[in-house]
Design a protein around this motif. Structure first.
Motif, PDB file in Angstrom:
ATOM      1  N   ASP A 181       0.869  -1.254   0.165  1.00 54.18           N
ATOM      2  CA  ASP A 181      -0.082   0.121  -0.010  1.00 54.18           C
ATOM      3  C   ASP A 181       0.859   1.308  -0.040  1.00 54.18           C
ATOM      4  O   ASP A 181       0.318   2.388  -0.632  1.00 54.18           O
ATOM      5  CB  ASP A 181      -0.896  -0.009   1.273  1.00 54.18           C
ATOM      6  CG  ASP A 181      -2.077  -0.931   1.045  1.00 54.18           C
ATOM      7  OD1 ASP A 181      -1.950  -1.562   0.120  1.00 54.18           O
ATOM      8  OD2 ASP A 181      -2.995  -0.967   1.728  1.00 54.18           O
ATOM      9  N   LEU A 223      -2.603  -8.373  14.087  1.00 53.38           N
ATOM     10  CA  LEU A 223      -2.625  -7.100  14.400  1.00 53.38           C
ATOM     11  C   LEU A 223      -1.187  -6.599  14.784  1.00 53.38           C
ATOM     12  O   LEU A 223      -0.743  -5.450  14.450  1.00 53.38           O
ATOM     13  CB  LEU A 223      -3.647  -6.804  15.560  1.00 53.38           C
ATOM     14  CG  LEU A 223      -4.910  -6.882  15.061  1.00 53.38           C
ATOM     15  CD1 LEU A 223      -5.931  -7.129  16.406  1.00 53.38           C
ATOM     16  CD2 LEU A 223      -5.369  -5.865  13.944  1.00 53.38           C
ATOM     17  N   LEU A 256       0.626  -5.775  11.567  1.00 55.16           N
ATOM     18  CA  LEU A 256       0.189  -4.708  10.805  1.00 55.16           C
ATOM     19  C   LEU A 256       0.912  -3.381  11.233  1.00 55.16           C
ATOM     20  O   LEU A 256       0.804  -2.328  10.583  1.00 55.16           O
ATOM     21  CB  LEU A 256      -1.245  -4.572  11.076  1.00 55.16           C
ATOM     22  CG  LEU A 256      -1.918  -5.817  10.295  1.00 55.16           C
ATOM     23  CD1 LEU A 256      -3.549  -5.550  10.070  1.00 55.16           C
ATOM     24  CD2 LEU A 256      -1.770  -5.790   8.495  1.00 55.16           C
ATOM     25  N   GLN A 258       1.902  -2.848   5.275  1.00 59.83           N
ATOM     26  CA  GLN A 258       0.728  -2.017   4.906  1.00 59.83           C
ATOM     27  C   GLN A 258       0.062  -2.973   3.693  1.00 59.83           C
ATOM     28  O   GLN A 258       0.746  -2.932   2.691  1.00 59.83           O
ATOM     29  CB  GLN A 258       1.000  -0.701   4.376  1.00 59.83           C
ATOM     30  CG  GLN A 258       1.275   0.108   5.830  1.00 59.83           C
ATOM     31  CD  GLN A 258       1.806   1.546   5.270  1.00 59.83           C
ATOM     32  OE1 GLN A 258       1.768   1.756   4.137  1.00 59.83           O
ATOM     33  NE2 GLN A 258       1.944   2.422   6.175  1.00 59.83           N
ATOM     34  N   SER A 292      -3.436  -3.804   2.149  1.00 57.63           N
ATOM     35  CA  SER A 292      -5.234  -3.830   1.879  1.00 57.63           C
ATOM     36  C   SER A 292      -5.646  -5.336   1.889  1.00 57.63           C
ATOM     37  O   SER A 292      -6.747  -5.650   2.443  1.00 57.63           O
ATOM     38  CB  SER A 292      -5.555  -3.030   0.492  1.00 57.63           C
ATOM     39  OG  SER A 292      -5.270  -1.830   0.732  1.00 57.63           O
ATOM     40  N   GLN A 302      -5.801  -6.719   5.318  1.00 59.61           N
ATOM     41  CA  GLN A 302      -6.687  -6.021   6.184  1.00 59.61           C
ATOM     42  C   GLN A 302      -7.970  -6.299   5.886  1.00 59.61           C
ATOM     43  O   GLN A 302      -8.888  -6.481   6.635  1.00 59.61           O
ATOM     44  CB  GLN A 302      -6.282  -4.401   5.948  1.00 59.61           C
ATOM     45  CG  GLN A 302      -5.223  -3.765   6.739  1.00 59.61           C
ATOM     46  CD  GLN A 302      -5.399  -2.471   7.039  1.00 59.61           C
ATOM     47  OE1 GLN A 302      -6.450  -1.762   6.652  1.00 59.61           O
ATOM     48  NE2 GLN A 302      -4.618  -1.687   7.817  1.00 59.61           N
ATOM     49  N   THR A 303      -8.507  -6.495   4.834  1.00 60.81           N
ATOM     50  CA  THR A 303      -9.792  -7.210   4.041  1.00 60.81           C
ATOM     51  C   THR A 303      -9.938  -8.538   4.755  1.00 60.81           C
ATOM     52  O   THR A 303     -10.842  -8.614   5.182  1.00 60.81           O
ATOM     53  CB  THR A 303      -9.743  -7.136   2.624  1.00 60.81           C
ATOM     54  OG1 THR A 303      -9.551  -5.936   2.273  1.00 60.81           O
ATOM     55  CG2 THR A 303     -10.979  -7.559   2.107  1.00 60.81           C
ATOM     56  N   LEU A 314      -8.791  -9.732   7.327  1.00 61.69           N
ATOM     57  CA  LEU A 314      -8.653  -9.632   8.729  1.00 61.69           C
ATOM     58  C   LEU A 314     -10.085  -9.008   9.016  1.00 61.69           C
ATOM     59  O   LEU A 314     -11.029  -9.565  10.201  1.00 61.69           O
ATOM     60  CB  LEU A 314      -7.732  -8.865   9.620  1.00 61.69           C
ATOM     61  CG  LEU A 314      -7.343  -9.142  10.957  1.00 61.69           C
ATOM     62  CD1 LEU A 314      -7.071 -10.596  11.102  1.00 61.69           C
ATOM     63  CD2 LEU A 314      -6.363  -8.146  11.291  1.00 61.69           C
ATOM     64  N   ALA A 315     -10.610  -8.137   8.267  1.00 64.78           N
ATOM     65  CA  ALA A 315     -12.033  -7.695   8.684  1.00 64.78           C
ATOM     66  C   ALA A 315     -12.887  -8.807   8.487  1.00 64.78           C
ATOM     67  O   ALA A 315     -14.011  -8.580   9.139  1.00 64.78           O
ATOM     68  CB  ALA A 315     -12.355  -6.770   7.640  1.00 64.78           C
ATOM     69  N   HIS A 325      -9.134  -4.587  16.850  1.00 61.68           N
ATOM     70  CA  HIS A 325      -9.196  -4.698  15.463  1.00 61.68           C
ATOM     71  C   HIS A 325     -10.104  -3.431  15.101  1.00 61.68           C
ATOM     72  O   HIS A 325      -9.733  -2.558  13.942  1.00 61.68           O
ATOM     73  CB  HIS A 325      -9.967  -5.824  14.889  1.00 61.68           C
ATOM     74  CG  HIS A 325     -10.168  -5.824  13.515  1.00 61.68           C
ATOM     75  ND1 HIS A 325     -11.457  -5.694  12.942  1.00 61.68           N
ATOM     76  CD2 HIS A 325      -9.499  -6.031  12.418  1.00 61.68           C
ATOM     77  CE1 HIS A 325     -11.363  -5.363  11.659  1.00 61.68           C
ATOM     78  NE2 HIS A 325     -10.234  -6.002  11.005  1.00 61.68           N
ATOM     79  N   VAL A 344      -8.020  -0.235  14.858  1.00 59.92           N
ATOM     80  CA  VAL A 344      -6.771   0.062  13.855  1.00 59.92           C
ATOM     81  C   VAL A 344      -7.350   0.840  12.924  1.00 59.92           C
ATOM     82  O   VAL A 344      -8.346   0.586  12.160  1.00 59.92           O
ATOM     83  CB  VAL A 344      -6.384  -1.363  13.395  1.00 59.92           C
ATOM     84  CG1 VAL A 344      -5.298  -1.430  12.321  1.00 59.92           C
ATOM     85  CG2 VAL A 344      -5.899  -2.464  14.546  1.00 59.92           C
ATOM     86  N   ARG A 351      -7.494   2.417   9.055  1.00 56.07           N
ATOM     87  CA  ARG A 351      -7.810   1.540   7.941  1.00 56.07           C
ATOM     88  C   ARG A 351      -6.776   2.210   6.832  1.00 56.07           C
ATOM     89  O   ARG A 351      -6.729   3.490   6.558  1.00 56.07           O
ATOM     90  CB  ARG A 351      -9.051   1.419   7.394  1.00 56.07           C
ATOM     91  CG  ARG A 351      -9.907   0.450   8.257  1.00 56.07           C
ATOM     92  CD  ARG A 351      -9.736  -0.835   8.310  1.00 56.07           C
ATOM     93  NE  ARG A 351     -10.443  -1.372   9.083  1.00 56.07           N
ATOM     94  CZ  ARG A 351     -10.046  -1.790  10.490  1.00 56.07           C
ATOM     95  NH1 ARG A 351      -9.172  -1.430  10.964  1.00 56.07           N
ATOM     96  NH2 ARG A 351     -11.079  -2.300  11.190  1.00 56.07           N
TER      97      ARG A 351
END
Length: 483
Positions: free
Chosen positions: A209, A438, A441, A445, A447, A450-451, A453-454, A476, A479, A481
């Protein structure tokens, strides 16, 4: 002409192979030994861009004495040994031999310039006299040179890619890339190759990212170098190969940061470059990434076809490890089509090919592909097929096996593990894995991660009362985004 002013205190002679260094490598392939050197460098704060080609040049005797950064790494790896103990010439015997080869000067070295890497500005340079971290000795076109340090740098945990490779190298912006430049030379090809290595190194450590937007400018400048032309075919081949690899690297940064349309465009550009120059290795690499992108974009049948095309063009390369990775790309496509038999057959081929071991034919860009990546990609296949227990087993093994240098991949495999555990009905274990992601992270970086983990957090939400789940969900949620 520049060549008229170049003198040497020693006559030109064929390089003497460094047999001692070859013995130190042992049973490891050049790529594996290069990876070990890079890891050793990171342990002492040195970022050397060592690759299989560099190892080959050292063993062939083309590099008679390493630069200071490499010397520090070698002394760390082999305590108590001097440069001569490692098979190198004494520093005093080669100091000052700085033969600058220009594009219009006749070559006086016996080595093949196509094999030159960023260690020197040309294939006949035996020694890099300047310390890349010494402020009193500015650099020109050597490895870790000022222009390359401006091109790709890390600053703390953040990644910066300020594209600038001198007046004829990778330009700072689009307007600079469009200005007329002189004919490209070997030093431009070396700078381009180094830019590719630097992007890969930073991506391994920090994720895509923070890199993607800044990496577009050097890519434009790379294609401007192709338009500028060159007088030597070997240099032209290096430029086209470097530009293609850079397009794939920038495409991967777009891919990993969720910009699928941009990634598809960059991969197509690399594929066109490969076909124009008849480069099967580059074409296989472009198809490999295209297959991976198609899988992630929800086009599994295209993933299968692209992976099969990659396998056809990759056969002349002679790398079993490359064919293994391509079989895994095909397996991912079959999994997306819910074809368990096709997936299992491709996974079996991938494992059999991997078991043949590394070879000198393995492409440089495949340094990430080891047992951990094999396990991680198999985990993704089983996850797609809904076999959560098997997916979790492979994901756990992938995270355990991963080289610590590849921080981004450790985070990816652990995120895969967390999601598999959550979906398989083990929320407490999923929360523990999620906490580890986490932690990572803070350095990475991505995406993609992060996606993932979401998604895991959404699956775990109904299980808030399970041990550790509430703490994971709260952390979470706090954190920031990546945008």
């Amino acid at each position: 002409m520049a060549s008229s002013t170049v003198t040497s205190s020693q006559p030109n002679r064929p390089p003497r192979p460094n047999l001692t260094f070859r013995q130190l490598r042992g049973q490891r392939s050049p790529a594996e030994f290069a990876a070990a050197i890079r890891r050793a460098g990171l342990e002492i704060g040195e970022q050397v861009s060592c690759d299989a080609r560099y190892i080959g040049r050292v063993e062939a005797g083309e590099i008679r004495c390493p630069n200071y950064a490499y010397e520090r790494v070698f002394r760390h790896m082999f305590p108590g040994r001097t440069l001569t103990d490692l098979g190198f010439a004494p520093r005093s015997s080669v100091r000052g031999r700085r033969a600058r080869e220009t594009e219009d000067a006749p070559s006086t070295c016996t080595a093949n310039p196509a094999n030159a890497t960023s260690e020197t500005s040309g294939a006949c340079e035996p020694y890099e006299t300047q310390d890349p971290y010494d402020p009193y000795h500015p650099h020109d076109t050597y490895e870790e040179s000022d222009v390359l340090r401006r091109a790709f740098m890390t600053r703390g945990g953040a990644t910066v890619a300020a594209a600038s490779l001198g007046p004829v190298g990778l330009a700072r912006d689009a307007s600079a890339a469009q200005r007329p430049v002189r004919r490209a030379g070997a030093s431009d090809a070396g700078a381009l190759e180094e830019a590719v290595r630097r992007i890969r190194l930073l991506d391994d450590r920090h994720g895509a990212d923070g890199l993607y937007r800044r990496a577009a400018a050097p890519l434009r400048a790379a294609y401007a170098l192709l338009d500028a032309g060159t007088t030597r075919q070997t240099t032209a081949d290096r430029l086209y190969s470097g530009a293609g690899e850079l397009a794939i690297s920038v495409g991967w940064l777009a891919h990993d940061s969720g910009r699928f349309d941009d990634a598809r465009s960059h991969y197509a550009e690399a594929l066109a470059t490969a076909r124009m120059t008849g480069d099967p290795g580059l074409e296989a690499h472009a198809f490999c990434n295209t297959a991976f992108l198609a899988r992630d974009a929800g086009r599994p049948r295209e993933a299968v076809r692209a992976a099969q095309a990659a396998q056809r063009v990759a056969r002349p390369v002679g790398s079993a490890r490359l064919m293994s990775l391509l079989a895994l790309r095909e397996a991912g496509g079959w999994a997306g089509l819910a074809d368990r038999v096709g997936c299992e057959q491709a996974l079996a081929r991938a494992q059999a090919l991997f078991d043949r071991g590394p070879s000198d034919a393995d492409p440089e860009w495949m340094s990430f592909y080891g047992e951990a990546e094999l396990e991680g990609l198999e985990a993704q296949c089983w996850s797609t097929l809904g076999d959560w227990r098997r997916a979790a087993r492979h994901a756990r093994r992938a995270a355990e096996l991963q080289d610590p240098h590849f921080t981004r991949n450790i985070a990816l495999y652990t995120a895969e593990l967390a999601d598999d555990l959550a979906r398989g009905g083990w929320p407490d274990e999923a929360a523990v894995a999620g906490m580890r992601v986490l932690d990572l992270l803070e350095e990475v970086q991505s995406s993609r991660i992060q996606t993932m983990l979401a998604t895991t957090a959404r699956v775990l939400a109904p299980h808030r009362r399970a041990s550790g789940v509430s703490a994971f969900l709260e952390r979470h949620a706090s954190v920031p985004r990546v945008t």
